[in-house]
Design a protein around this motif. Structure first.
Motif, mmCIF file in Angstrom:
data_model
loop_
_atom_site.group_PDB
_atom_site.id
_atom_site.type_symbol
_atom_site.label_atom_id
_atom_site.label_comp_id
_atom_site.label_asym_id
_atom_site.label_seq_id
_atom_site.Cartn_x
_atom_site.Cartn_y
_atom_site.Cartn_z
ATOM 1 N N ARG A 159 -3.640 2.721 9.115
ATOM 2 C CA ARG A 159 -4.993 2.155 9.228
ATOM 3 C C ARG A 159 -5.284 1.223 8.055
ATOM 4 N NH1 ARG A 159 -10.518 3.676 8.215
ATOM 5 N NH2 ARG A 159 -11.852 3.042 9.973
ATOM 6 N N ARG A 160 -4.908 1.642 6.852
ATOM 7 C CA ARG A 160 -5.139 0.815 5.669
ATOM 8 C C ARG A 160 -4.375 -0.505 5.764
ATOM 9 N NH1 ARG A 160 -3.414 4.569 0.894
ATOM 10 N NH2 ARG A 160 -3.859 2.693 -0.341
ATOM 11 N N LEU A 161 -3.134 -0.432 6.207
ATOM 12 C CA LEU A 161 -2.318 -1.638 6.323
ATOM 13 C C LEU A 161 -2.885 -2.590 7.368
ATOM 14 C CD1 LEU A 161 0.249 -3.325 5.786
ATOM 15 C CD2 LEU A 161 1.404 -1.907 7.506
ATOM 16 N N VAL A 209 0.863 -1.176 0.000
ATOM 17 C CA VAL A 209 0.000 0.000 0.000
ATOM 18 C C VAL A 209 0.901 1.228 0.000
ATOM 19 C CG1 VAL A 209 -0.174 0.070 2.526
ATOM 20 C CG2 VAL A 209 -1.994 1.079 1.142
ATOM 21 N N GLU A 210 0.413 2.337 -0.547
ATOM 22 C CA GLU A 210 1.222 3.549 -0.622
ATOM 23 C C GLU A 210 0.325 4.779 -0.638
ATOM 24 O OE1 GLU A 210 3.325 4.143 -4.345
ATOM 25 O OE2 GLU A 210 1.814 2.992 -5.451
ATOM 26 N N ASN A 211 0.926 5.917 -0.296
ATOM 27 C CA ASN A 211 0.303 7.219 -0.505
ATOM 28 C C ASN A 211 1.420 8.203 -0.839
ATOM 29 O OD1 ASN A 211 1.436 8.012 2.003
ATOM 30 N ND2 ASN A 211 -0.468 7.622 3.121
ATOM 31 N N ASP A 260 3.217 10.212 0.857
ATOM 32 C CA ASP A 260 4.332 10.376 1.800
ATOM 33 C C ASP A 260 4.968 9.070 2.244
ATOM 34 O OD1 ASP A 260 4.041 13.235 1.986
ATOM 35 O OD2 ASP A 260 2.269 12.890 3.231
ATOM 36 N N TRP A 261 4.268 7.951 2.087
ATOM 37 C CA TRP A 261 4.710 6.681 2.659
ATOM 38 C C TRP A 261 4.477 5.536 1.681
ATOM 39 C CZ3 TRP A 261 6.851 7.124 7.511
ATOM 40 C CH2 TRP A 261 6.567 8.315 8.203
ATOM 41 N N LEU A 262 5.228 4.457 1.881
ATOM 42 C CA LEU A 262 4.919 3.218 1.187
ATOM 43 C C LEU A 262 5.222 2.043 2.101
ATOM 44 C CD1 LEU A 262 7.607 2.244 -1.457
ATOM 45 C CD2 LEU A 262 7.959 4.101 0.142
ATOM 46 N N VAL A 263 4.450 0.980 1.909
ATOM 47 C CA VAL A 263 4.610 -0.247 2.680
ATOM 48 C C VAL A 263 4.966 -1.353 1.707
ATOM 49 C CG1 VAL A 263 3.493 -1.930 4.180
ATOM 50 C CG2 VAL A 263 2.916 0.498 4.393
ATOM 51 N N VAL A 264 6.040 -2.060 2.004
ATOM 52 C CA VAL A 264 6.479 -3.155 1.144
ATOM 53 C C VAL A 264 6.718 -4.404 1.982
ATOM 54 C CG1 VAL A 264 7.577 -1.579 -0.483
ATOM 55 C CG2 VAL A 264 8.944 -2.600 1.348
#
Length: 307
Positions: free
Chosen positions: A268-270, A222-224, A226-230
């Motif tokens: 929250r999404r993660l 998930v990403e936006n 300012d941030w990304l999750v990998v």
């Protein structure tokens, strides 16, 4: 899916063939045997735990108005609540250990402060069930604690163990904050590897890594803006993620308002994704890694989540 090397049908495929992957943060190699996920499973199967956490329990020492083990009564808090850990792993006035007289039996002083932070007055509201405004309040409290304790101690570790499976002794949503007079092994190692990478390549390791993952989009969760999750390239756990900023930011307290808002959103999404994975309040261990005082390592909050 990663393609076969050389374009041939009999070449290497990461999803089919065992191989080792390098973890630059820990300077170690991780064995990947992806083909083993195809083996039949006849081992133990766990049933989802019953979700029966009361919103308020006068016997729960983390609830508003409840009495803790040391006899202190919690205020009727309505947001976050921070208090000294009643059973701290670190204390500020521990004496120096005696000299053992032999180099194989060395000991050193370990002093610090341990605090507990309740996220919300309601025991049945975990982070993914909280509103964005409530999560933002948690982030702000984290940043305040980091700044307050970081003024006296070289390392401040913010972490949450969620769920009984992860050793959490109380279902009320909370985290712990440990400030120590020493750098833990993980922080010391990450400081060394990131300093070495910056010296050799002239760019912060995790900033470069985040840019590469954003381009490749192979492990992006998930990403936006300012941030990304990998899922880290060097992941060792079945459900492991790494949350990274898109700019070179060192500490939680350095985040601007918009970055704190977007951090609340992506967290929250993660965490909703984790809960939805097995339709259960997902157990995990989450820790924030920021700047060491002797380095310039970028903020690296990680969520190594275990099943």
């Amino acid at each position: 899916m990663e393609s076969a090397a050389g374009g041939g049908g009999g070449g290497f495929r990461a999803s089919e063939h065992q191989h080792s992957r390098y973890n630059p943060l820990r300077d170690e190699w991780v064995l990947v045997s992806a083909h083993r996920v195809k083996r039949p499973w006849q081992g133990q199967l766990e049933k989802p735990p019953p979700e029966d956490v009361p919103r308020w329990d006068p016997k729960n020492p983390l609830c508003p108005g409840a009495t803790r083990a040391n006899g202190e009564v919690n205020p009727n808090y309505e947001g976050t609540f921070v208090f000294p850990n009643d059973f701290p792993a670190l204390q500020p006035d521990a004496p120096e250990p005696d000299d053992s007289g032999h180099p194989l039996f060395r000991a050193a002083a370990a002093r610090g402060v341990c605090k507990v932070m309740c996220f919300h007055p309601h025991s049945d509201l975990t982070l993914p069930l909280m509103s964005l405004m409530e999560i933002r309040a948690v982030i702000d409290a984290w940043a305040e604690l980091e700044a307050e304790l970081g003024a006296s101690y070289p390392w401040v570790q913010i972490f949450e163990n969620k769920g009984a499976m992860m050793g959490c002794s109380n279902p009320h949503p909370h985290c712990q904050v440990w400030a120590s007079s020493f750098l833990p092994n993980e922080a010391r190692l990450e400081e060394r590897t990131q300093r070495q990478h910056h010296s050799q390549h002239g760019v912060p390791m995790l900033l470069e890594y985040a840019e590469q993952e954003a381009q490749r989009k192979e492990r992006l969760v998930v990403e936006n803006e300012d941030w990304l999750v990998v899922v880290p390239y060097w992941a060792t756990w079945p459900f492991q993620t790494l949350l990274l900023p898109r700019r070179h930011v060192l500490r939680l307290r350095d985040l601007c308002d918009s970055e704190r808002d977007s951090l609340a959103s992506i967290m929250r999404r993660l965490l909703i994704k984790y809960d939805n994975l097995f339709q259960v309040s997902f157990p995990y261990s989450m820790g924030w890694h920021g700047e060491c005082p002797i380095s310039s390592a970028p903020l690296s909050p990680s969520l190594p989540l275990h099943t």
